[in-house]
Scaffold this motif. Structure first.
Motif, mmCIF file in Angstrom:
data_model
loop_
_atom_site.group_PDB
_atom_site.id
_atom_site.type_symbol
_atom_site.label_atom_id
_atom_site.label_comp_id
_atom_site.label_asym_id
_atom_site.label_seq_id
_atom_site.Cartn_x
_atom_site.Cartn_y
_atom_site.Cartn_z
ATOM 1 N N GLU A 9 1.038 -1.181 -0.078
ATOM 2 C CA GLU A 9 0.163 0.021 -0.129
ATOM 3 C C GLU A 9 0.784 1.282 0.048
ATOM 4 O OE1 GLU A 9 -2.465 -0.338 3.392
ATOM 5 O OE2 GLU A 9 -3.278 -2.248 3.078
ATOM 6 N N PRO A 10 0.358 2.358 -0.404
ATOM 7 C CA PRO A 10 1.250 3.523 -0.618
ATOM 8 C C PRO A 10 1.645 4.115 0.809
ATOM 9 C CG PRO A 10 -0.512 3.837 -1.963
ATOM 10 C CD PRO A 10 -1.105 2.495 -1.048
ATOM 11 N N ASP B 45 2.482 7.261 3.105
ATOM 12 C CA ASP B 45 2.083 8.512 2.958
ATOM 13 C C ASP B 45 3.245 9.383 3.209
ATOM 14 O OD1 ASP B 45 -0.367 7.949 2.847
ATOM 15 O OD2 ASP B 45 -0.765 7.791 4.675
ATOM 16 N N LYS B 46 4.360 9.178 3.914
ATOM 17 C CA LYS B 46 5.226 9.879 4.228
ATOM 18 C C LYS B 46 6.527 8.638 5.091
ATOM 19 C CE LYS B 46 3.995 12.363 8.496
ATOM 20 N NZ LYS B 46 3.754 13.587 9.030
ATOM 21 N N CYS B 47 7.647 9.123 4.735
ATOM 22 C CA CYS B 47 8.687 8.189 5.883
ATOM 23 C C CYS B 47 9.773 9.224 6.069
ATOM 24 C CB CYS B 47 9.066 7.144 4.928
ATOM 25 S SG CYS B 47 10.167 7.299 3.666
ATOM 26 N N GLU C 61 5.859 12.702 0.019
ATOM 27 C CA GLU C 61 4.864 12.508 -1.009
ATOM 28 C C GLU C 61 4.655 10.976 -1.046
ATOM 29 O OE1 GLU C 61 3.143 14.648 -2.794
ATOM 30 O OE2 GLU C 61 4.373 16.350 -1.949
ATOM 31 N N ALA C 62 3.288 10.756 -1.201
ATOM 32 C CA ALA C 62 3.085 9.309 -1.170
ATOM 33 C C ALA C 62 3.848 8.299 -2.061
ATOM 34 C CB ALA C 62 1.372 8.841 -1.448
ATOM 35 N N HIS C 63 4.302 7.149 -1.878
ATOM 36 C CA HIS C 63 5.249 6.486 -2.899
ATOM 37 C C HIS C 63 4.892 4.892 -2.608
ATOM 38 C CE1 HIS C 63 7.662 7.240 0.775
ATOM 39 N NE2 HIS C 63 8.247 6.012 0.345
ATOM 40 N N SER C 64 5.036 4.160 -3.597
ATOM 41 C CA SER C 64 5.023 2.563 -3.235
ATOM 42 C C SER C 64 6.278 1.883 -3.363
ATOM 43 C CB SER C 64 3.959 2.051 -4.347
ATOM 44 O OG SER C 64 4.501 2.349 -5.745
ATOM 45 N N TRP D 191 4.518 6.098 7.530
ATOM 46 C CA TRP D 191 3.096 5.976 7.813
ATOM 47 C C TRP D 191 2.489 5.397 6.557
ATOM 48 C CZ3 TRP D 191 6.600 9.341 9.365
ATOM 49 C CH2 TRP D 191 6.296 9.828 10.895
ATOM 50 N N GLY D 192 1.738 4.175 6.667
ATOM 51 C CA GLY D 192 1.064 3.579 5.795
ATOM 52 C C GLY D 192 2.030 2.631 5.381
#
Length: 264
Positions: free
Chosen positions: A16-17, A19-21, A68-71, A247-248
Motif C-alpha cells: 500500500e502507498p 504517505d510519508k517516511c 509524498e505518497a510512494h509505493s 506512515w502507511g
C-alpha cells in the motif's frame, strides 16, 4: 594496499502507498588507519532532499524525508575505497570505550555463553596480551559454531544462536562480542562489505594494547584489505545500514544487491 570498487543497492516495495517516511542510511565508508574513502555517489528514488551527518558512534550517515505518497523506495551507493593491509584500525580514546566493555542488547550472555567463557578462563590466563586472547577465543568459537545461511533471524540474540550451534555473520559477531566482554576486553560490532560476498558482512573490533584490532569470527581470521567498513556500534542495531519510520505502506518486501571488486 588495494582499491575496492563497491556498490550497495536496496529496494523496498510496499503493498500500500506510504504517505510519508523518515529514513537513515549508514553505508558511507569512513576514513581510518586501514581505509580511505576516495569517492562515492548516492542515488535515491523517489528523488528526495537529504543531508549527510555523523551519529554518536562516529558513523557517517544519510538522513532524509519523503513527504509524498510512494509505493517503492530505492537507494544505491557506489564508490571507491583505498584499503591497507594493517592490523590497527584506529587508536583508542579511553574515555569513549566504556560503552563497548559491558553486555548490551543482543550480546547479553546467557547460561551457555557464560559457561563456555568460564571454561576457557584457565587457558586464557597463560596468554600474554589481549590480541593473543582475542585470537584464542575466536578459534574456539569457530570450532563450536557452524555457518548456515537462513538458520537465524535478524532479531536472534547471541545466546540463542550459540545454543543453536549455527548462524550467520551477525550471530558470529554477537557471540564473539559477548565472549570478549566476559573477559573485560572492550569490543564493538562492525558492519560493512567484503570481496566475494553478495551481501553485507559483520565482524568485530577489539581493544588490544591501546588500539582497535579487527577480527572476523565468521572466517576465523584478522581482516584483510578486502573489507570495507561502513559503521560500528555496541551491536548490530547501532549500525543498521537502513532504518526508517513510515506512515502507511502495508506489507513490504526488501531486495538488497551488493558487490565489491578488488584491483591494485
Amino acid at each position: 594496499m588495494a582499491f575496492l570498487n563497491y556498490e550497495y543497492k536496496m529496494k523496498i516495495k510496499y503493498s500500500e502507498p506510504v504517505d510519508k517516511c523518515y529514513f537513515t542510511i549508514k553505508s558511507i565508508p569512513a576514513d581510518d588507519f586501514r581505509q580511505r574513502n576516495i569517492s562515492y555517489e548516492i542515488n535515491i528514488n523517489p528523488n528526495v532532499t537529504y543531508s549527510e551527518g555523523v551519529d554518536s558512534f562516529g558513523n557517517l550517515q544519510i538522513i532524509g524525508r519523503e513527504a509524498e505518497a510512494h509505493s517503492e523506495f530505492e537507494f544505491t551507493i557506489k564508490g571507491l575505497v583505498e584499503t591497507y593491509q594493517v592490523s590497527v584500525q584506529e587508536g583508542v580514546n579511553t574515555s569513549k570505550i566504556g560503552m563497548y566493555k559491558y553486555p548490551y542488547g543482543k550480546c547479553i550472555p546467557g547460561e551457555k555463553i557464560s559457561r563456555f567463557a568460564k571454561g576457557m578462563t584457565g587457558e586464557l590466563e597463560g596468554l600474554s596480551d589481549e590480541k593473543e586472547k582475542c585470537i584464542f577465543v575466536m578459534n574456539k568459537l569457530y570450532e563450536n559454531m557452524q555457518y548456515e545461511k537462513g538458520s537465524t533471524e535478524i532479531e536472534t540474540t547471541a545466546e540463542e544462536a550459540f545454543a543453536n550451534g549455527k548462524g550467520v555473520c551477525q550471530d558470529f559477531a554477537h557471540i564473539y562480542l559477548s565472549l570478549l566482554r566476559e573477559y573485560s576486553i572492550p569490543a564493538r560490532y562492525v558492519c560493512g562489505l567484503i570481496v566475494g560476498e553478495g551481501q553485507s558482512h559483520a565482524w568485530v573490533e577489539a581493544v588490544c594494547d591501546g588500539s582497535f584490532i579487527a577480527f572476523d569470527p565468521t572466517h576465523n581470521r584478522e581482516i584483510t584489505d578486502e573489507y570495507i567498513k561502513f559503521g560500528v556500534g555496541r551491536d548490530a542495531t547501532d549500525c543498521t545500514i537502513n532504518r526508517g519510520v513510515m506512515w502507511g505502506g502495508g506489507l513490504q518486501t526488501q531486495e538488497i544487491e551488493c558487490f565489491v571488486e578488488k584491483y591494485y
